[in-house]
Design an enzyme around this catalytic site. Structure first.
Site, short mmCIF file in Angstrom:
data_model
loop_
_atom_site.label_atom_id
_atom_site.label_comp_id
_atom_site.label_asym_id
_atom_site.label_seq_id
_atom_site.Cartn_x
_atom_site.Cartn_y
_atom_site.Cartn_z
CD GLU A 256 -73.60 30.23 -21.74
OE1 GLU A 256 -73.78 29.01 -21.60
OE2 GLU A 256 -73.60 31.03 -20.79
CB CYS A 295 -76.52 24.31 -26.35
SG CYS A 295 -77.77 25.47 -25.76
P1 NAP Z 1 -69.61 27.98 -34.40
O1 NAP Z 1 -69.23 27.42 -35.71
O2 NAP Z 1 -68.58 28.01 -33.34
O3 NAP Z 1 -70.16 29.45 -34.71
C1 NAP Z 1 -70.75 30.22 -33.71
C2 NAP Z 1 -70.66 31.69 -34.07
O4 NAP Z 1 -69.29 32.09 -34.08
C3 NAP Z 1 -71.21 32.04 -35.45
O5 NAP Z 1 -71.90 33.28 -35.36
C4 NAP Z 1 -69.96 32.19 -36.29
O6 NAP Z 1 -70.13 33.05 -37.38
C5 NAP Z 1 -69.02 32.80 -35.28
N1 NAP Z 1 -67.61 32.62 -35.60
C6 NAP Z 1 -67.00 31.54 -36.09
N2 NAP Z 1 -65.68 31.78 -36.22
C7 NAP Z 1 -65.47 33.05 -35.78
C8 NAP Z 1 -64.32 33.89 -35.69
N3 NAP Z 1 -63.11 33.45 -36.03
N4 NAP Z 1 -64.48 35.15 -35.23
C9 NAP Z 1 -65.69 35.61 -34.86
N5 NAP Z 1 -66.82 34.85 -34.93
C10 NAP Z 1 -66.70 33.59 -35.39
O7 NAP Z 1 -70.86 27.21 -33.76
P2 NAP Z 1 -72.24 26.79 -34.45
O8 NAP Z 1 -71.98 25.69 -35.40
O9 NAP Z 1 -72.98 27.98 -34.92
O10 NAP Z 1 -73.05 26.24 -33.20
C11 NAP Z 1 -73.02 24.90 -32.78
C12 NAP Z 1 -72.32 24.77 -31.47
O11 NAP Z 1 -72.81 25.75 -30.58
C13 NAP Z 1 -72.55 23.45 -30.79
O12 NAP Z 1 -71.33 22.95 -30.37
C14 NAP Z 1 -73.42 23.79 -29.57
O13 NAP Z 1 -73.21 22.98 -28.45
C15 NAP Z 1 -73.03 25.17 -29.29
N6 NAP Z 1 -74.11 25.88 -28.64
C16 NAP Z 1 -73.99 26.17 -27.32
C17 NAP Z 1 -74.99 26.84 -26.68
C18 NAP Z 1 -74.88 27.18 -25.23
O14 NAP Z 1 -75.69 27.96 -24.75
N7 NAP Z 1 -73.91 26.64 -24.51
C19 NAP Z 1 -76.13 27.23 -27.36
C20 NAP Z 1 -76.23 26.93 -28.72
C21 NAP Z 1 -75.20 26.24 -29.35
P3 NAP Z 1 -70.42 32.52 -38.88
O15 NAP Z 1 -71.68 31.78 -38.82
O16 NAP Z 1 -70.50 33.78 -39.67
O17 NAP Z 1 -69.26 31.65 -39.23
#
Ligand code: NAP
Length: 516
Positions: A256, A295
């Site tokens: 997602e 999102c």
């Molecule tokens: P993110 O930086 O991609 O992080 C998301 C999750 O992934 C966090 O728990 C992060 O952990 C983990 N993560 C990052 N790198 C990783 C790796 N190499 N291995 C394993 N896990 C890893 O995203 P965000 O900043 O939290 O969220 C914002 C984005 O999410 C926006 O683009 C939004 O559109 C999207 N979003 C989408 C939805 C949907 O339902 N489509 C819903 C909500 C948000 P850490 O925090 O520990 O780094």
């Protein structure tokens, strides 16, 4: 300072070193730390498979549903303290915190009721069976059984409570144990919810574990019976999809990701009408709720060219009513964004859209005077209304998600044109169409649905009852094609498919009819 621990292998465990600091985004003060360094994440995965899975699979759907109902109640009982955790670590207003927390308890309760309806069974039958030859005895039927592995849930920073609960509710009902990982920066709320879940003793050992802090080597241990459900940025999603063991061992993955959700005003809608008011109300809400960090928030708005000045003025009037500041204050309607990085990204993102051909027509990302906050402190950004009069030329508006209270207004030349403009976003979670004309709605739905996981059709008849498009309901699917990650969650029983294996059974009809 709170030390967030992980709940693994039946106990709370603290990592050592590589500590991440959690802050209050309204004051920039540190409030806690989290670390997973040195924790046995392989052991947690194994613990889920060996203990949580068998215990869940021994239960019927009704029994699992009963547990979800108890979890929903347990979390509801501490709703006030969860709201406080959300305000402190996520910078949400009370109302935005409730949106996340009530979404969590509501989704648990919804899946509890589905479990009750499924009753005393452990497998699901998929569709009708059919005779496979001329003989009426040799029969074929499809059944769904829970996978024997673990579900790892990696969540985004913006919905710590709902993200935990909406994924866990579906996996647990399907009979699959979960290791959940909230985003570190805003993990306090999920940690508090997990403390309550553990204390409630509702779930069997190993059914739900939580990693608070970096993912470490968690995903490296996933194999063919396991699933990975990720919510976050498209770039992280692409990275996780490409992990060697995920590819080589065919780990089932759901992503997602980003979404440039669109709202379209039909050219049949008269300014001031009920449908028009609904459209303006929904867009203003979607831009500002959770400071635009949803999102499903509306990012692109397409209106008839002749109405664009009027819509701009009406939206600006609505946005001007939003009071920004300390999210714990009752009068404040919009808090800060969650982290310093988010603030920098939002400001940079507005620059990207402007460089691509949009112009700022209302609001400012930098000139904000938040109420009740020390000067210069907090990650505050005001709502910003951009406008692009040549929507096909302003490419970044359709490609770059600014994850904050920012929206771009653009003209369309009729329903077909509007649907094509929506498609420039290359796949989104939700699109909304506001019209009372059936032909306009049909053109918009046929054009937008292939690019959307969900479409809300706003019209005068539902103007008073409808919920705005950014609200995800457990009965409707959540996820979208293309840029949105091509994933699908929730949607009632549809959500269980991800956690179950569909198998065609062939044999004596008398046998097969008794299975399930
Ligand atoms: P993110 O930086 O991609 O992080 C998301 C999750 O992934 C966090 O728990 C992060 O952990 C983990 N993560 C990052 N790198 C990783 C790796 N190499 N291995 C394993 N896990 C890893 O995203 P965000 O900043 O939290 O969220 C914002 C984005 O999410 C926006 O683009 C939004 O559109 C999207 N979003 C989408 C939805 C949907 O339902 N489509 C819903 C909500 C948000 P850490 O925090 O520990 O780094």
């Amino acid at each position: 300072m709170i030390t967030l621990r992980s709940y693994l292998k039946g106990d709370w465990r603290e990592g050592s070193g590589d500590v991440a600091t959690l802050v209050n985004p309204a004051t920039e003060e540190p409030i806690g730390t989290a670390s997973t360094k040195g924790l046995d994440l392989a052991g947690a995965v194994d613990h889920a498979r060996k203990n949580g899975g068998p215990a869940l699979r021994a239960m019927t759907f009704a029994e699992r549903g009963e547990r979800l109902k108890k979890l929903s109640k347990a979390l509801y009982e501490i709703r006030d303290s969860l709201i406080e955790a959300s305000i402190l670590n996520s910078g949400t207003t009370r109302s935005d915190a409730k949106f996340d927390i009530d979404g969590a308890t509501g989704t648990l309760a919804y899946y509890a009721s589905l479990g009750e309806k499924l009753g005393a069974r452990r497998t699901l039958v998929d569709g009708e069976g059919e005779a496979l030859t001329r003989s009426p005895r040799f029969w074929g039927v499809h059944v769904k059984t829970p996978r024997l592995g673990v579900a790892v849930h990696v969540n985004a920073f913006n919905f710590p409570a709902w993200g935990l609960a909406e994924k866990a509710a579906v996996a647990l009902l399907a009979g699959v144990p979960v290791v959940t990982k909230p985003a570190t920066a805003t993990a306090l709320l999920a940690f508090r919810a997990m403390e309550r879940i553990v204390q409630s003793e509702v779930l069997p050992d190993g059914a739900l574990q939580m990693v608070c802090g970096g993912a470490g080597d968690l995903l490296a241990h996933l194999g063919p019976q396991d699933v990975l459900s990720f919510t976050g940025s498209g770039s992280t999603g692409a990275h996780l999809r490409g992990l060697r063991n995920v590819i080589e061992r065919s780990v089932r993955v759901n992503v997602e990701a980003d979404s440039l959700n669109a709202a379209v005003l039909g050219d049949d809608v008269a300014p001031g009408s009920d449908t028009y008011q609904m459209f303006v109300r929904d867009v203003a809400r979607e831009v500002t709720q959770k400071t635009g960090q949803k999102c499903t928030a509306t990012r692109r708005v397409f209106v008839p060219r002749a109405l664009i000045d009027r819509v701009q003025a009406d939206l600006a009037e609505r946005l001007a009513e939003i009071k920004i500041g300390d999210p714990s204050l009752d009068e404040v309607r919009m808090g800060p964004v969650a982290t310093a990085q988010q603030l920098a990204d939002v400001r940079a993102g507005i620059g990207v859209l402007i460089d691509s051909g949009a112009r700022a027509v209302w609001g400012s990302a930098t000139d904000v005077k938040p109420i009740g906050v020390s000067a210069g402190k907090g990650y505050f950004v005001g709502p910003v209304l951009l406008r692009a009069d040549q929507p096909r030329e302003a490419r970044a508006v359709h490609e770059h998600e600014v994850f904050g209270p920012v929206v771009t207004l653009m003209p369309h030349e009729g329903a077909q044109d509007a649907a094509e403009l929506v498609g420039l976003g290359e796949g989104g979670l939700v699109a909304s169409a506001y019209s009372d004309d059936r032909a306009v709605v049909e053109t918009l739905v046929l054009g937008m649905a292939p690019f959307s996981g969900r479409v809300l059709i706003g019209s005068a008849k539902i103007a008073e009852q409808a919920i705005s498009p950014g609200t995800v309901l457990p009965s409707c699917v959540h996820g979208g094609p293309g840029r949105a990650g091509a994933g699908e969650e929730l949607g009632g029983l549809r959500g269980l498919d991800f956690y179950m294996q569909r198998t065609a059974l062939q044999g004596d009809r008398a046998f097969l009819d008794k299975l399930g």
